[in-house]
Design a protein around this motif. Structure first.
Motif, PDB file in Angstrom:
ATOM      1  N   VAL B 119       0.840  -1.199   0.000  1.00  0.00           N
ATOM      2  CA  VAL B 119       0.000   0.000   0.000  1.00  0.00           C
ATOM      3  C   VAL B 119       0.876   1.252   0.000  1.00  0.00           C
ATOM      4  N   SER B 120       1.948   1.224   0.799  1.00  0.00           N
ATOM      5  CA  SER B 120       2.836   2.390   0.867  1.00  0.00           C
ATOM      6  C   SER B 120       3.486   2.660  -0.490  1.00  0.00           C
ATOM      7  N   ILE B 121       3.957   1.596  -1.134  1.00  0.00           N
ATOM      8  CA  ILE B 121       4.589   1.755  -2.457  1.00  0.00           C
ATOM      9  C   ILE B 121       3.557   2.261  -3.461  1.00  0.00           C
TER      10      ILE B 121
ATOM     11  N   SER C  19      -5.416   3.405   9.216  1.00  0.00           N
ATOM     12  CA  SER C  19      -4.310   4.294   9.570  1.00  0.00           C
ATOM     13  C   SER C  19      -3.001   3.526   9.734  1.00  0.00           C
ATOM     14  N   ALA C  20      -3.089   2.272  10.177  1.00  0.00           N
ATOM     15  CA  ALA C  20      -1.862   1.469  10.262  1.00  0.00           C
ATOM     16  C   ALA C  20      -1.269   1.271   8.864  1.00  0.00           C
ATOM     17  N   PRO C  24       1.569   6.255   8.012  1.00  0.00           N
ATOM     18  CA  PRO C  24       3.000   6.562   7.860  1.00  0.00           C
ATOM     19  C   PRO C  24       3.344   7.111   6.469  1.00  0.00           C
ATOM     20  N   VAL C  25       2.833   6.485   5.414  1.00  0.00           N
ATOM     21  CA  VAL C  25       3.205   6.932   4.074  1.00  0.00           C
ATOM     22  C   VAL C  25       2.601   8.305   3.780  1.00  0.00           C
ATOM     23  N   LEU C  26       1.391   8.562   4.277  1.00  0.00           N
ATOM     24  CA  LEU C  26       0.782   9.873   4.028  1.00  0.00           C
ATOM     25  C   LEU C  26       1.518  10.981   4.773  1.00  0.00           C
ATOM     26  N   ILE C  30       3.303  13.974   2.698  1.00  0.00           N
ATOM     27  CA  ILE C  30       2.880  15.375   2.842  1.00  0.00           C
ATOM     28  C   ILE C  30       3.857  16.151   3.718  1.00  0.00           C
ATOM     29  N   GLY C  31       4.445  15.465   4.698  1.00  0.00           N
ATOM     30  CA  GLY C  31       5.297  16.174   5.641  1.00  0.00           C
ATOM     31  C   GLY C  31       6.751  16.293   5.222  1.00  0.00           C
ATOM     32  N   PHE C  32       7.274  15.290   4.517  1.00  0.00           N
ATOM     33  CA  PHE C  32       8.726  15.272   4.303  1.00  0.00           C
ATOM     34  C   PHE C  32       9.181  15.157   2.843  1.00  0.00           C
TER      35      PHE C  32
END
Lengths: 247, 129, 115
Positions: B119-121, C19-20, C24-26, C30-32
């Motif tokens: 999902v992250s990728i 959210s798990a 983290p990826v969002l 957006i933040g970094f």
């Protein structure tokens, strides 16, 4: 490195003479193969006959010798003195009223356990003459792990929600309710759900997980309660979203 | 004199300081503060978006200001801790059985970690320019 | 008496899982991602974001993410208020669920505006 003696620091409370508990120190011989329970028995037999505590089987089956060892809920018959430093602190199980010394009052647990009907409720009308109700190995495997509970109360002693919410049914009783709910011979889900699905039941659990960490029998109450929440939530939504259904 | 059973009181505000498992629990619960705060930051972003290009880029600048980056850093750490604790206990809620065979906890957790990675990728891939 | 917590617990659990997987990826993105020069600033620029949110499916996805994150946080903080004795449960319900409800309505309204 060989140790000659060790020290037990034992919680003492006598309701007939004490307003406050006190800690008493005992020097006892060190034996490599002694359990903490053996150390307590040495105190009782040789040093201080007034020390009160419960024990019976000496083999992690009866569930009566649970105490706090250095603050951790533990069966004293399952903990070797060699695994501790030279001074071992022994207190009655946390979260229960102390009757005397290391003996706690279990009444609250007993009444809560009874309230979830931890026994098979068989409402189908098959007469006994039809023979026994058979179960496949797969049907047994579903609940087998939860039958290991010995009601030692270590999970209650580790559970913050039990200490914060006086009416919380607690880990072992909810686990046993789940154990019967998922037994293929049982029809008692709805009778138990009134208690199990209440604010005092699974919904008071915040999944700290401490119960499963201290359980001496690998029962994993936290798993039973989380799965109980899913079952209870499914029942709730079915009842409210499909009121015509039979649940 | 008989004082009866002794009831030991706990401190309502400090009980969780007593053992590492309770401290870890409290940290886990407080990660939600940052999940919620990040959601509100996104809502503010949507609001600024509705005000036009300049307002939206001011919101992005605020997110990338030293204070914004400090918040993002703590929120990211909290979110990662939430993810790890969530996936690690997933096997307790999810029990998969085939006959007498029980799917090992490591497989259930592992599947969640794999899904997390995918999902992250996927998100990074979709947002790339 | 049967509890109504299943409603909020279901939102909590769904939000916790989402959210798990995504928080983290969002937060990283957006933040970094821009300050670290990992992506073109235009990737998060006004034109691209407003263009993307004009698509109903993307706006809906955004709505689900925000709403579930909010209800996840609200329910956990209600429990923490109980754990630490911050205030009575009824206050926690009004405060945290109220914030989550307000945030849900606000994000819904703003996202209708983008589409």
């Amino acid at each position: 490195m060989s140790r000659e003696t060790i020290e037990l620091v034992v919680f003492r409370y006598n309701p007939e003479t004490d307003c406050e508990p006190a800690y008493q120190r005992y020097q006892i011989p060190y034996h490599h193969d002694w359990l903490v329970l053996d150390a307590l028995n040495y105190v009782k037999d040789h040093l201080d006959r007034s020390l009160s505590y419960r024990w019976s089987c000496h083999m992690a089956v009866c569930g009566s010798c649970g105490m706090m060892i250095n603050g951790e809920p533990t069966l004293t018959c399952k903990a070797f003195v060699r695994d501790y430093a030279d001074s071992i602190r022994i207190e009655p199980l946390a979260n229960f009223p102390v009757e005397r010394d290391l003996i706690v009052n279990q009444d609250d647990f007993m009444s809560k356990l009874a309230s979830v009907k931890p026994y098979i409720i068989d409402t189908d009308d098959v007469p006994l003459s039809e023979g026994e109700e058979l179960q496949t190995p797969a049907e047994l495997a579903v609940f087998d792990q939860y039958t290991g509970c010995i009601n030692c109360l270590l999970c209650y002693s580790a559970c913050p929600q039990y200490s914060l919410s006086a009416d919380f049914i607690g880990p072992a009783a909810l686990t046993l309710a789940h154990r019967y709910n998922i037994d293929s011979r049982d029809d008692g889900f709805r009778q138990r759900e009134e208690r199990v699905g209440s604010d005092d039941g699974v919904w008071q659990c915040s999944f700290v997980g401490a119960c499963s960490e201290v359980c001496p029998k690998g029962v994993d109450p936290a798993a039973a309660i989380q799965q109980g929440k899913i079952t209870s939530a499914a029942h709730y939504f079915k009842k409210h979203l499909m009121p015509w259904s039979d649940s | 004199m008989n004082t009866g059973p002794l009831v030991r009181q706990i401190s309502r505000r400090q009980w969780w300081l007593g053992a590492s498992r309770y401290r870890r629990y409290m940290v886990r619960e407080l990660t939600s503060l940052f999940i919620g705060a990040f959601a509100f930051a996104l809502i503010v972003g949507l609001w600024r978006l509705s005000q036009g290009a300049q307002a939206f880029s001011a919101w992005l600048d605020a997110m990338h200001s030293p204070a914004g980056l400090a918040f993002n850093g703590i929120a990211l750490a909290a979110a990662l801790y939430h993810s790890v604790t969530w996936f690690n206990v997933a096997p307790k809620a999810i029990s998969v059985r085939i006959g007498t065979f029980k799917l090992p906890d490591s497989i259930i957790s592992g599947a969640h970690y794999a899904g997390w990675l995918l999902v992250s990728i996927l998100v990074l891939y979709l947002v790339r320019v | 008496m049967s509890s109504h917590k299943p409603v909020f617990w279901a939102l909590f659990a769904a939000g916790g899982t989402l959210s798990a997987l995504l928080a983290p990826v969002l937060i990283f993105l957006i933040g970094f991602a821009v300050p670290l020069n990992l992506i073109d600033p235009e990737a998060l620029g006004f034109a691209r974001v407003s263009g993307a949110l004009a698509t109903i499916s993307i706006a809906l996805t955004m709505l689900v993410i925000i709403v579930l994150f909010l209800w996840h946080a609200a329910h956990r903080l209600r429990v923490t208020a109980h754990d630490l004795g911050w205030f009575p449960d009824s206050v926690a319900v009004v405060l945290f669920y109220g914030l989550a409800a307000a945030g849900s309505v606000a994000s819904g309204w703003l996202l209708i505006g983008t589409t």
